[in-house]
Design a protein around this motif. Structure first.
Motif, short mmCIF file in Angstrom:
data_model
loop_
_atom_site.label_atom_id
_atom_site.label_comp_id
_atom_site.label_asym_id
_atom_site.label_seq_id
_atom_site.Cartn_x
_atom_site.Cartn_y
_atom_site.Cartn_z
N GLY A 91 0.80 -1.23 0.00
CA GLY A 91 0.00 0.00 0.00
C GLY A 91 0.83 1.27 0.00
N ASP A 92 2.03 1.21 -0.56
CA ASP A 92 2.94 2.35 -0.52
C ASP A 92 3.30 2.86 -1.91
N LEU A 93 2.42 2.66 -2.90
CA LEU A 93 2.72 3.07 -4.27
C LEU A 93 2.41 4.55 -4.47
N ASP A 94 3.45 5.34 -4.75
CA ASP A 94 3.29 6.77 -5.01
C ASP A 94 4.29 7.16 -6.09
N LEU A 95 3.80 7.41 -7.30
CA LEU A 95 4.69 7.78 -8.39
C LEU A 95 5.08 9.25 -8.35
N ASN A 96 4.32 10.07 -7.61
CA ASN A 96 4.62 11.50 -7.57
C ASN A 96 5.98 11.81 -6.93
N ASN A 97 6.51 10.87 -6.15
CA ASN A 97 7.82 11.14 -5.57
C ASN A 97 8.97 10.95 -6.57
N LEU A 98 8.62 10.66 -7.83
CA LEU A 98 9.63 10.64 -8.89
C LEU A 98 10.01 12.06 -9.33
N VAL A 99 9.11 13.02 -9.08
CA VAL A 99 9.37 14.40 -9.47
C VAL A 99 10.62 14.90 -8.74
N GLY A 100 11.53 15.47 -9.51
CA GLY A 100 12.80 15.95 -8.95
C GLY A 100 13.93 14.95 -9.07
N GLN A 101 13.62 13.71 -9.45
CA GLN A 101 14.66 12.68 -9.57
C GLN A 101 15.42 12.86 -10.88
N GLN A 102 16.72 12.79 -10.81
CA GLN A 102 17.58 12.87 -11.99
C GLN A 102 17.56 11.55 -12.74
N ALA A 103 17.77 11.61 -14.05
CA ALA A 103 17.82 10.41 -14.88
C ALA A 103 18.63 10.70 -16.13
N ARG A 104 19.04 9.64 -16.78
CA ARG A 104 19.57 9.74 -18.14
C ARG A 104 18.55 9.05 -19.03
N LEU A 105 18.28 9.64 -20.18
CA LEU A 105 17.30 9.09 -21.11
C LEU A 105 18.01 8.63 -22.37
N LYS A 106 17.76 7.38 -22.74
CA LYS A 106 18.27 6.88 -24.01
C LYS A 106 17.21 7.20 -25.05
N LEU A 107 17.55 8.07 -25.99
CA LEU A 107 16.60 8.52 -27.00
C LEU A 107 16.83 7.78 -28.32
N GLN A 108 15.74 7.37 -28.93
CA GLN A 108 15.78 6.66 -30.20
C GLN A 108 15.00 7.47 -31.22
N PRO A 109 15.64 7.93 -32.32
CA PRO A 109 14.88 8.65 -33.34
C PRO A 109 13.84 7.72 -33.96
N THR A 110 12.62 8.22 -34.10
CA THR A 110 11.50 7.40 -34.57
C THR A 110 10.72 8.19 -35.61
N ARG A 111 10.28 7.52 -36.65
CA ARG A 111 9.47 8.13 -37.71
C ARG A 111 7.99 7.81 -37.48
N THR A 112 7.15 8.81 -37.73
CA THR A 112 5.70 8.61 -37.65
C THR A 112 5.20 8.12 -39.00
N LYS A 113 3.94 7.71 -39.05
CA LYS A 113 3.35 7.22 -40.30
C LYS A 113 3.34 8.29 -41.39
N ASN A 114 3.23 9.56 -41.00
CA ASN A 114 3.18 10.63 -42.00
C ASN A 114 4.57 11.19 -42.34
N GLY A 115 5.63 10.55 -41.87
CA GLY A 115 6.98 10.93 -42.26
C GLY A 115 7.69 11.88 -41.32
N ASN A 116 7.02 12.39 -40.31
CA ASN A 116 7.69 13.24 -39.32
C ASN A 116 8.54 12.38 -38.41
N SER A 117 9.41 13.01 -37.64
CA SER A 117 10.24 12.24 -36.71
C SER A 117 10.22 12.89 -35.34
N PHE A 118 10.52 12.08 -34.34
CA PHE A 118 10.62 12.55 -32.96
C PHE A 118 11.58 11.64 -32.21
N ASP A 119 12.01 12.09 -31.04
CA ASP A 119 12.89 11.29 -30.20
C ASP A 119 12.04 10.52 -29.20
N LYS A 120 12.04 9.21 -29.31
CA LYS A 120 11.31 8.34 -28.39
C LYS A 120 12.23 7.99 -27.22
#
Length: 142
Positions: A91-120
């Protein structure tokens, strides 16, 4: 803090950026291709800047399931060594305490169906030595 301005060549390659979690959004039950599912979004502000000189905001959406093989559970286990299924069981699940936590994000370039791209956001990794200070994003207050 140092910021990195992205250019088209960087945007086209997989990379890891430093970030800080600036919000956890509980979206409630959302219609998905797999039926109605509880959803949550983790919002990060990175040390990269966009073409306007602003720090980049990156978002990853998850099904809000706590079993140990769910994407959310595996991401949080990798990032901050949290066992969501154990937290929920006591009974101790609280995701809000993730706010303020540092992280590194591995970004993968991704194409959408209409040809645009974004970093996933492919992976959320433990923080490195660089700490990101939130600058652009502010949480909505209830």
């Amino acid at each position: 803090m140092t910021t990195t301005t992205i250019n088209p060549a960087q945007a086209a390659s997989e990379r890891i950026v430093n970030s800080v979690c600036v919000d956890v959004l509980d979206l409630g039950t959302v219609k998905t291709p797999w039926g109605k599912q509880p959803q949550v979004e983790l919002v990060f502000e990175s040390d990269e800047t966009d073409q306007y000189g602003e720090q980049r905001i990156l978002v990853r959406r998850f099904h809000k399931h706590t079993h140990e093989m769910s994407s959310l559970s595996m991401a949080l286990k990798c990032w901050c060594n949290r066992n969501l299924w154990e937290e929920e069981a006591i009974g101790d699940l609280d995701l809000n305490n993730l706010v303020g936590q540092q992280a590194r994000l591995k970004l993968q370039p991704t194409r959408t169906k209409n040809g645009n791209s974004f970093d996933k956001i492919d992976q959320i990794l433990p923080p490195g030595e660089v700490h990101v200070q939130p600058f652009k994003y502010s949480q909505e207050q209830d």
